[in-house]
Design a protein around this motif. Structure first.
Motif, PDB file in Angstrom:
ATOM      1  N   VAL A   1       0.846  -1.199   0.000  1.00 50.91           N
ATOM      2  CA  VAL A   1       0.000   0.000   0.000  1.00 50.91           C
ATOM      3  C   VAL A   1       0.879   1.246   0.000  1.00 50.91           C
ATOM      4  O   VAL A   1       0.640   2.184  -0.760  1.00 50.91           O
ATOM      5  N   MET A   2       1.903   1.237   0.831  1.00 49.73           N
ATOM      6  CA  MET A   2       2.829   2.372   0.901  1.00 49.73           C
ATOM      7  C   MET A   2       3.505   2.599  -0.448  1.00 49.73           C
ATOM      8  O   MET A   2       3.627   3.736  -0.907  1.00 49.73           O
ATOM      9  N   ARG A   3       3.930   1.519  -1.086  1.00 52.35           N
ATOM     10  CA  ARG A   3       4.593   1.630  -2.388  1.00 52.35           C
ATOM     11  C   ARG A   3       3.650   2.218  -3.430  1.00 52.35           C
ATOM     12  O   ARG A   3       4.020   3.102  -4.198  1.00 52.35           O
TER      13      ARG A   3
ATOM     14  N   LEU B   1      -0.875   9.457   1.753  1.00 55.72           N
ATOM     15  CA  LEU B   1       0.518   9.207   2.117  1.00 55.72           C
ATOM     16  C   LEU B   1       0.915  10.100   3.292  1.00 55.72           C
ATOM     17  O   LEU B   1       1.562   9.648   4.241  1.00 55.72           O
ATOM     18  N   ALA B   2       0.502  11.361   3.249  1.00 59.35           N
ATOM     19  CA  ALA B   2       0.784  12.287   4.356  1.00 59.35           C
ATOM     20  C   ALA B   2       0.203  11.759   5.658  1.00 59.35           C
ATOM     21  O   ALA B   2       0.862  11.804   6.709  1.00 59.35           O
TER      22      ALA B   2
ATOM     23  N   GLY C   1       1.967   2.044   8.970  1.00 55.73           N
ATOM     24  CA  GLY C   1       2.328   1.624   7.624  1.00 55.73           C
ATOM     25  C   GLY C   1       3.506   2.376   7.055  1.00 55.73           C
ATOM     26  O   GLY C   1       3.950   2.104   5.952  1.00 55.73           O
ATOM     27  N   ALA C   2       4.010   3.338   7.797  1.00 58.35           N
ATOM     28  CA  ALA C   2       5.163   4.129   7.384  1.00 58.35           C
ATOM     29  C   ALA C   2       5.844   4.620   8.650  1.00 58.35           C
ATOM     30  O   ALA C   2       5.192   4.784   9.681  1.00 58.35           O
ATOM     31  N   PRO C   3       7.137   4.873   8.577  1.00 61.60           N
ATOM     32  CA  PRO C   3       7.777   5.460   9.756  1.00 61.60           C
ATOM     33  C   PRO C   3       7.163   6.836  10.027  1.00 61.60           C
ATOM     34  O   PRO C   3       6.934   7.592   9.088  1.00 61.60           O
ATOM     35  N   GLN C   4       6.875   7.127  11.278  1.00 60.66           N
ATOM     36  CA  GLN C   4       6.281   8.430  11.583  1.00 60.66           C
ATOM     37  C   GLN C   4       7.277   9.533  11.248  1.00 60.66           C
ATOM     38  O   GLN C   4       8.425   9.509  11.671  1.00 60.66           O
TER      39      GLN C   4
ATOM     40  N   MET D   1       7.744  14.774   6.603  1.00 61.95           N
ATOM     41  CA  MET D   1       7.270  14.165   5.350  1.00 61.95           C
ATOM     42  C   MET D   1       5.768  14.337   5.216  1.00 61.95           C
ATOM     43  O   MET D   1       5.261  14.603   4.123  1.00 61.95           O
ATOM     44  N   ALA D   2       5.047  14.221   6.321  1.00 58.72           N
ATOM     45  CA  ALA D   2       3.597  14.391   6.287  1.00 58.72           C
ATOM     46  C   ALA D   2       3.244  15.800   5.821  1.00 58.72           C
ATOM     47  O   ALA D   2       2.394  15.973   4.937  1.00 58.72           O
TER      48      ALA D   2
END
Length: 82
Positions: free
Chosen positions: A4-6, A23-24, A32-35, A39-40
């Motif tokens: 999903v992340m990809r 994604l944000a 599902g992603a490193p906090q 990036m957010a």
């Protein structure tokens, strides 16, 4: 979740604003992603600039509250509430 992340990242890089917002939110929550708040915020800004209304609202709230080292900026917040 890695798949999903990809997929979200691929669509985001291609300029899909809703994928950018999702994604944000993955980066914001750390699910599902490193906090990563930086990036957010980057992806929320891109989605907002592409006209995504929920992203514009989120960005307005970020500016209104002052978030993760960002100074509160009510003028900037208001500009995203158009």
């Amino acid at each position: 979740m890695a798949e999903v992340m990809r997929m979200m990242h691929g669509a985001s890089v291609q300029g899909h604003s809703r994928a950018q917002l999702h994604l944000a939110r993955l980066f914001m929550s750390g699910e599902g992603a490193p906090q990563s708040h930086s990036m957010a915020i980057m992806w929320i800004c891109r989605a907002a600039e592409h006209g995504d209304l929920p992203a514009q609202f989120d960005l307005a709230v970020i500016h209104m509250d002052g978030f993760e080292g960002m100074k509160q900026d009510l003028v900037e917040a208001a500009s995203w509430c158009r």
